[in-house]
Design a protein around this motif. Sequence first.
Motif, PDB file in Angstrom:
ATOM      1  N   LEU A   1       0.829  -1.201   0.000  1.00 49.71           N
ATOM      2  CA  LEU A   1       0.000   0.000   0.000  1.00 49.71           C
ATOM      3  C   LEU A   1       0.866   1.254   0.000  1.00 49.71           C
ATOM      4  O   LEU A   1       0.463   2.291  -0.510  1.00 49.71           O
TER       5      LEU A   1
ATOM      6  N   PRO B   1      -0.371  -4.328  -5.205  1.00 54.50           N
ATOM      7  CA  PRO B   1      -1.151  -5.123  -4.242  1.00 54.50           C
ATOM      8  C   PRO B   1      -1.805  -6.350  -4.879  1.00 54.50           C
ATOM      9  O   PRO B   1      -1.835  -7.425  -4.272  1.00 54.50           O
ATOM     10  N   ALA B   2      -2.310  -6.210  -6.097  1.00 55.44           N
ATOM     11  CA  ALA B   2      -2.991  -7.343  -6.737  1.00 55.44           C
ATOM     12  C   ALA B   2      -2.031  -8.510  -6.951  1.00 55.44           C
ATOM     13  O   ALA B   2      -2.373  -9.666  -6.729  1.00 55.44           O
TER      14      ALA B   2
ATOM     15  N   ARG C   1      -1.409 -10.313  -3.764  1.00 54.25           N
ATOM     16  CA  ARG C   1      -2.515 -11.217  -3.418  1.00 54.25           C
ATOM     17  C   ARG C   1      -2.381 -12.505  -4.214  1.00 54.25           C
ATOM     18  O   ARG C   1      -2.581 -13.590  -3.677  1.00 54.25           O
TER      19      ARG C   1
ATOM     20  N   MET D   1     -14.437  -8.324  -2.423  1.00 54.11           N
ATOM     21  CA  MET D   1     -13.211  -7.588  -2.729  1.00 54.11           C
ATOM     22  C   MET D   1     -11.965  -8.471  -2.583  1.00 54.11           C
ATOM     23  O   MET D   1     -11.771  -9.127  -1.566  1.00 54.11           O
ATOM     24  N   GLY D   2     -11.135  -8.436  -3.626  1.00 51.07           N
ATOM     25  CA  GLY D   2      -9.936  -9.254  -3.613  1.00 51.07           C
ATOM     26  C   GLY D   2     -10.127 -10.576  -4.339  1.00 51.07           C
ATOM     27  O   GLY D   2      -9.164 -11.211  -4.744  1.00 51.07           O
TER      28      GLY D   2
ATOM     29  N   GLN E   1     -12.540 -10.726  -6.882  1.00 47.81           N
ATOM     30  CA  GLN E   1     -13.381 -10.463  -8.054  1.00 47.81           C
ATOM     31  C   GLN E   1     -12.757 -10.934  -9.348  1.00 47.81           C
ATOM     32  O   GLN E   1     -13.448 -11.126 -10.324  1.00 47.81           O
TER      33      GLN E   1
ATOM     34  N   GLU F   1     -15.529  -3.102  -9.745  1.00 47.96           N
ATOM     35  CA  GLU F   1     -14.326  -2.456  -9.196  1.00 47.96           C
ATOM     36  C   GLU F   1     -14.427  -0.934  -9.216  1.00 47.96           C
ATOM     37  O   GLU F   1     -14.014  -0.267  -8.261  1.00 47.96           O
TER      38      GLU F   1
ATOM     39  N   SER G   1     -10.405  -0.301  -2.325  1.00 47.71           N
ATOM     40  CA  SER G   1     -10.179  -0.880  -3.639  1.00 47.71           C
ATOM     41  C   SER G   1      -8.707  -1.227  -3.845  1.00 47.71           C
ATOM     42  O   SER G   1      -8.368  -2.301  -4.320  1.00 47.71           O
ATOM     43  N   ARG G   2      -7.851  -0.294  -3.493  1.00 43.60           N
ATOM     44  CA  ARG G   2      -6.419  -0.509  -3.642  1.00 43.60           C
ATOM     45  C   ARG G   2      -5.974  -1.701  -2.804  1.00 43.60           C
ATOM     46  O   ARG G   2      -5.221  -2.547  -3.250  1.00 43.60           O
ATOM     47  N   TYR G   3      -6.484  -1.733  -1.597  1.00 42.41           N
ATOM     48  CA  TYR G   3      -6.187  -2.827  -0.679  1.00 42.41           C
ATOM     49  C   TYR G   3      -6.635  -4.151  -1.275  1.00 42.41           C
ATOM     50  O   TYR G   3      -5.961  -5.173  -1.138  1.00 42.41           O
ATOM     51  N   GLY G   4      -7.774  -4.139  -2.000  1.00 41.75           N
ATOM     52  CA  GLY G   4      -8.289  -5.359  -2.608  1.00 41.75           C
ATOM     53  C   GLY G   4      -7.629  -5.702  -3.922  1.00 41.75           C
ATOM     54  O   GLY G   4      -8.064  -6.620  -4.595  1.00 41.75           O
ATOM     55  N   GLY G   5      -6.595  -4.956  -4.300  1.00 43.58           N
ATOM     56  CA  GLY G   5      -5.839  -5.307  -5.490  1.00 43.58           C
ATOM     57  C   GLY G   5      -6.292  -4.615  -6.759  1.00 43.58           C
ATOM     58  O   GLY G   5      -5.859  -4.968  -7.844  1.00 43.58           O
ATOM     59  N   VAL G   6      -7.179  -3.622  -6.648  1.00 43.81           N
ATOM     60  CA  VAL G   6      -7.604  -2.900  -7.840  1.00 43.81           C
ATOM     61  C   VAL G   6      -6.522  -1.879  -8.200  1.00 43.81           C
ATOM     62  O   VAL G   6      -6.047  -1.149  -7.337  1.00 43.81           O
TER      63      VAL G   6
END
Lengths: 511, 359
Positions: free
Chosen positions: A309, A329-330, A333, A361-362, A364, B218, B229-234
């Motif tokens: 982040l 971040p993606a 993951r 979220m994460g 999708q 997204e 969103s950023r945290y979720g990888g977007v």
Amino acid sequence: MSVNAPELELRGITKRFPGVLANDRIDLTVKTGAIHAIVGENGAGKTTLMSILYGLVQPDQGEIRVRGELVRFSSALDAIGAGLGMVHQAFKLFPTLTVAENVVYRNEPKKGWFIDRDAAEAGVRKLADSFGLGIDPKARVEDLPVGVLQRVEIVKALYRDARVLILDEPTAVLAPQERDGLFVIMRRLKAAGRTILFVTHKLNEVMAVSDRVTVLRSGRVMADLKTSETSPKAISKLMTGRDIEAVARPSLGNGGEHLLRVNDLGVVDDAGLVRLDRVSFEVQAGEILGIAAVAGNGQSELIDALTGLKPASSGSISLNGVDITQAEPAQRRLAGLAYVPEDRHRVGTAAGGEVWSNLLMGYQRTPKFRRGRWLRGTAVKEHARELIAQYDVRVGSENTLVGTLSGGNLQKLVVAREMTHPAELLIADQPTRGVDIGAIQFLHRRLLEYRDQGRGILLISAELSELLALSNRILVMYEGRIVAEFDAASTDEAELGIYMTGGHLAGAVHG
Amino acid sequence: MAETLRASTNRVLRNPVAFSIVLSLLIGAAIIAATGTNPLLAYSEMVRGALTGSGLRNTVSRMIPIVGMALAISIPFRAGVINLGGEGQMVIGGLAGTLAAIYLPLPPVLVIPLALVAGMVAGALWALLPAIGQTALKLPILISSLLLNYPARALTGYMVRFPFADPTVTSSSTVPVPESNRIPKLALFDGVSASLVLLILLLIGVALFNLRTVPGYETRMTGLNSRFSRYGGVAVDRQVVWVMLASGGIAGMIGTHLVVGETYRFLDGDLVVSGFAWSGLLVALLARHRPGPMLAAGAFFAALQIGGLAMQRNVNVPWQIAQVLQAVVIIMIAGRFVLKARRETAAVIEGETTVTGEV
């Protein structure tokens, strides 16, 4: 008003919030011209007590005397009128106004109908100089660094003739150098006859500046000590000495394999201060690695760098043998990282979204939930319903807006989402904060199961008992460094507490 | 009977949109009465002017750019990106589309679609500038997109005054689009532009994108909380670029439609005076970025504007009254939403402190 009366005297202060006894018959006597430290863990009742003293919260029982006189504060204005001043953790200043304008606010010197700007600036300068605060009354607040803002707050209190200054964890936002400057100012204020209430949980600071120290635990006063007659170890024991719940000591699953390797990781913030200083460690498969630290000692920066982040300034991170130092971040993951963030409101959820969209979220872009660019609506909703049931999240349905959930439920939702990822490594930052006892035990069992599947967990918690119960090893961070590593089976809260609060450095700070 | 009537009246009044419309009509009536005209007469002229005869065609024609611009603005808006440069993107796209329609030496079957594509590409590129400014230089799109409206106007003004000017007319404009290359009219609504079909398809497409696709999900989550969103990888920065391209593209297409489908000459300032981009912005706000309600709100605003003109013609009430009505509706609805949002937040905060309040 009697001459020999103490500056402040609190008797039997009790305050109950729904479900918590925040302050339980607290007695506190503060002598004029003393620096009196108030220490305790998170949730010990320090903030409530200071809020009561400053008129922000009304006690259920008990009385407050200021210089012998019984007072009843219905708002902060009453407290200010009685000669109290508070420097909050989050500064309350107008960023676009100058220092002088902020200081004289509500007490402006006037020339006819207008503010007498020259008088304001001269008054502020004189006051600041008399305590060696070194601030420019004409400077605009938004241009000033944090350490100076704090001194502006101090001048603001002094300008209102505060005889007693309440400093609420003043060093939490300061770099070590700035902190030493603050101590000099505190001693000058003391020399000028002002009284200081110093709220902190860093024991080396207590030893360095205070005359007396009052230790709070679970809303009660555990001890009232003369600083020169006590030791960090004794205070730490008083602060944290609650019974640790008995949990079978965890064993390493299929150990030996390194999941996460962190090498010389460093983070420098925008102001150029070193927040994380060359940290190295590994998390093994089948292990829970605990990190113990008081807020603001580099653990947030460490987590931001690990999750991508915020970028790291130096060093490297590899996960499952893949270098992810520069990864988005993606990609992290995908490489096998799941993350329960500390701030579930601002990072972990979107309040305006439904339960299902927050639980998605994460995931999708995983095959289970999409076909090409299309979302598999049924699978998404079903997944949400499963998690709600498994983790006992109390919601109307998967379409309920997340913003209406209570804190504990929200936390369960975030943990449910992250622990369901097929990730090898889970970073869990305060996973049980604000959750009720039953749910805490449930979440603890889940964390242990996760580890038993041969996955790894990096656990950051302000609850030492939680760290001790769950972790295999514990690292202690202080001022951006790892200062100690313990086998969780052979350490205790008192020992961790000393390292977390810089107690091992106390001698050096004194000298 | 009286019971059901009261119940349905209550339901209407509790709906913020219906409530605001009713209230603004009452306020408008008071103003009209103050000018010495019977409000009922004025309103009936307005309705007749907007919905009967050629009025209906005018209303639908006006609705196309308003809803189109609303759609263009709603795409970034939904992702938390505020594109105030719709006007500039529309103008630049409109000129590019017009030039393509005039000068491409191809059969009309190809020229018309290519003109629309040219308009989209030009509008998208104009929108790309602020997107890059934000992602690369942290220059807020809100500001840069707004400011880019002025050079867009200046640039197109120069183009139609000098390189592409029609020497036979005194106004600064291009030559007319050849008749064969104009967007055809439909038999519907007394000859409304075929762009209406395109608009409906776009609305359906955007609705499907929003509700059914991964990027649609997204973008919505980014709009709700970009850190989440950023945290979720977007990849939030990449998303900013995409939504701006889509937004500018639609705006450019609408600009092309306005010339190649309506006026046939690109006249300097012509696309700007009607304020379609700004009406579209209001519609997008009112409909909260949902395509269906955008169509309804756009039709309502178009009818107000066309009906307002008829009212001025026939009963001598200034058409600005229609603008007053439009403004009152917006203020009322905005107020209701803010109140509702505030109440919701308050409830959430209260719930939170009892659980986690630092003690």
